[in-house]
Design a protein around this motif. Structure first.
Motif, short mmCIF file in Angstrom:
data_model
loop_
_atom_site.label_atom_id
_atom_site.label_comp_id
_atom_site.label_asym_id
_atom_site.label_seq_id
_atom_site.Cartn_x
_atom_site.Cartn_y
_atom_site.Cartn_z
N PHE A 121 0.83 -1.21 0.00
CA PHE A 121 0.00 0.00 0.00
C PHE A 121 0.86 1.26 0.00
O PHE A 121 2.00 1.26 0.46
CB PHE A 121 -0.92 0.01 1.22
N ASP A 122 0.27 2.34 -0.53
CA ASP A 122 0.94 3.64 -0.51
C ASP A 122 0.77 4.36 0.82
O ASP A 122 1.65 5.09 1.26
CB ASP A 122 0.40 4.53 -1.63
N VAL A 123 -0.39 4.16 1.43
CA VAL A 123 -0.70 4.80 2.71
C VAL A 123 -1.37 3.78 3.62
O VAL A 123 -2.25 3.04 3.19
CB VAL A 123 -1.64 6.02 2.53
N VAL A 124 -0.94 3.75 4.87
CA VAL A 124 -1.58 2.91 5.89
C VAL A 124 -1.92 3.79 7.08
O VAL A 124 -1.03 4.44 7.65
CB VAL A 124 -0.66 1.75 6.34
N TYR A 125 -3.19 3.84 7.45
CA TYR A 125 -3.62 4.63 8.60
C TYR A 125 -3.73 3.73 9.84
O TYR A 125 -4.13 2.57 9.74
CB TYR A 125 -4.99 5.26 8.34
N GLY A 126 -3.39 4.29 10.98
CA GLY A 126 -3.62 3.61 12.23
C GLY A 126 -5.03 3.92 12.72
O GLY A 126 -5.33 5.06 13.07
N ARG A 171 6.05 13.03 -1.26
CA ARG A 171 6.75 14.16 -1.86
C ARG A 171 5.87 14.95 -2.83
O ARG A 171 6.11 16.13 -3.07
CB ARG A 171 8.01 13.68 -2.58
N HIS A 172 4.84 14.31 -3.37
CA HIS A 172 3.91 15.03 -4.24
C HIS A 172 3.16 16.11 -3.46
O HIS A 172 2.69 17.09 -4.05
CB HIS A 172 2.93 14.06 -4.90
N CYS A 173 3.02 15.91 -2.15
CA CYS A 173 2.32 16.91 -1.33
C CYS A 173 3.09 18.23 -1.28
O CYS A 173 2.50 19.28 -1.02
CB CYS A 173 2.12 16.38 0.09
N LEU A 174 4.40 18.19 -1.52
CA LEU A 174 5.20 19.41 -1.52
C LEU A 174 4.82 20.33 -2.67
O LEU A 174 5.07 21.53 -2.63
CB LEU A 174 6.69 19.06 -1.60
N GLN A 175 4.21 19.76 -3.72
CA GLN A 175 3.83 20.55 -4.89
C GLN A 175 2.44 21.18 -4.74
O GLN A 175 2.05 22.02 -5.54
CB GLN A 175 3.83 19.66 -6.14
N MET A 176 1.69 20.75 -3.73
CA MET A 176 0.30 21.18 -3.59
C MET A 176 0.21 22.65 -3.21
O MET A 176 0.99 23.14 -2.38
CB MET A 176 -0.42 20.34 -2.54
N LEU A 187 -3.61 13.49 0.00
CA LEU A 187 -3.31 12.09 -0.29
C LEU A 187 -4.41 11.44 -1.11
O LEU A 187 -4.15 10.57 -1.95
CB LEU A 187 -3.09 11.32 1.01
N THR A 188 -5.67 11.87 -0.90
CA THR A 188 -6.77 11.31 -1.71
C THR A 188 -6.66 11.73 -3.17
O THR A 188 -7.17 11.04 -4.05
CB THR A 188 -8.14 11.75 -1.17
#
Length: 313
Positions: A121-126, A171-176, A187-188
């Motif tokens: 997975f790309d993201v795992v939430y607790g 790292r894509h969040c840095l472009q947001m 992330l969505t």
């Protein structure tokens, strides 16, 4: 001392963590050493009113700059901005985000790692088995979370501040660029390869949370109007409903007038004019809102596409 590139980067935003930063760092170190995994610890100081920065400086001197990185923001930017700032400094293949108040157990990082490895997975939430806030805070947090999940369908239902994120995704969040920063909303927009796993949620070890009920509501409203078109759709749906009811009433008045001629022209006329007038105003607001929402999405800097991680097996 870390040799080479660490496997995991733990990013912790801090605001009032002077009493919990050190024990948190010790527990994180204990977990990764016992698991035989390499890591780095990144603290991002969000300009809190306590001595967190001094504690972080002392911790870095004791453990070394290779293991502990510290970043100090120029002013208070909020938890999500602090996290994204931390993403710019990571070196690991995966990022773990957690709070500084010891409500997230470092021992549960193993559960996130195992869940990620099981499904790539790309993201795992607790996902918390049971919240340990006050009763009122638990109820309001749950209600607000359900409202956001309903208004933003792509938002994972179990999103929390305790996450494991693939670094190439983070790292894509840095472009947001958006009017309001919401990491989980970002992330969505990047990936749907997301899961969750149960983790423990402990009582706050020290101090008081900076998230009051008022701030939680403001935070949710900002997310609601920035990432969801539900408010706009409510306006449009309400306008259609008013138009329908007003039309039904107008037909009823017309038929009654033709058959029985027992209605005066006062109240029915005023009600019909008012109904159509309010409906037109709401419909206009709904259409205007649709345009603004689409302009917001169009002007937001988002990645056009993200390549999925492929296995060599």
């Amino acid at each position: 001392m870390i040799v080479g590139v660490p496997q995991y980067s733990v990013v912790v935003p801090t605001y009032r963590g002077q009493d919990t930063i050190r024990p948190l760092a010790q527990q994180i170190d204990t977990f990764f050493r016992s698991a035989g995994l390499s890591y780095e610890l990144i603290f991002v100081n969000d300009c809190g009113p306590d001595q967190s920065w001094q504690v972080m400086q002392a911790l870095q001197q004791e453990l070394g700059a290779d293991l502990v990185k510290i970043v100090r923001l120029a002013r208070n930017f909020g938890q999500h901005n602090a996290l994204i700032c931390g993403f710019a400094h990571v070196r690991g293949q995966f990022i773990v985000t957690m709070d500084e108040d010891l409500q997230h157990s470092p021992a549960d990082i193993g559960r996130l790692i195992a869940a990620q490895a099981a499904g790539n997975f790309d993201v795992v939430y607790g996902k918390y088995e049971m919240l340990q806030h006050s009763g009122f805070r638990n109820v309001t947090s749950t209600l607000l979370k359900k409202l956001l999940s309903a208004s933003i369908p792509d938002l994972h239902a179990d999103y929390t501040a305790f996450r494991l994120i693939r670094t190439s995704i983070a790292r894509h969040c840095l472009q947001m660029r958006n009017s309001y920063t919401f990491l989980d909303g970002y992330l969505t927009w990047i990936t749907s390869n997301v899961t969750s796993v149960f983790v423990t949620h402990s009582e706050r070890a020290a101090g008081q949370s900076s998230y009051t009920v008022r701030k939680l509501i403001e935070h949710s409203i900002n997310i609601f109007v920035t990432f969801s078109d539900l408010p706009v759709r409510i306006f449009s749906a309400t306008a259609v409903g008013i138009f329908f009811l007003t039309t039904c009433y107008a037909l009823y008045v017309l038929v009654r007038k033709l058959l029985f001629n027992d209605l005066s022209a006062g109240f029915p006329t005023l009600a019909i004019l008012l109904g159509f007038g309010v409906g037109i105003i709401l419909l206009g607001l709904g259409i205007l809102g649709e345009y603004i929402h689409r302009i917001n999405l169009k002007t937001t800097r988002r990645p056009i596409f993200v390549e999925a991680e492929t296995s060599n097996e």
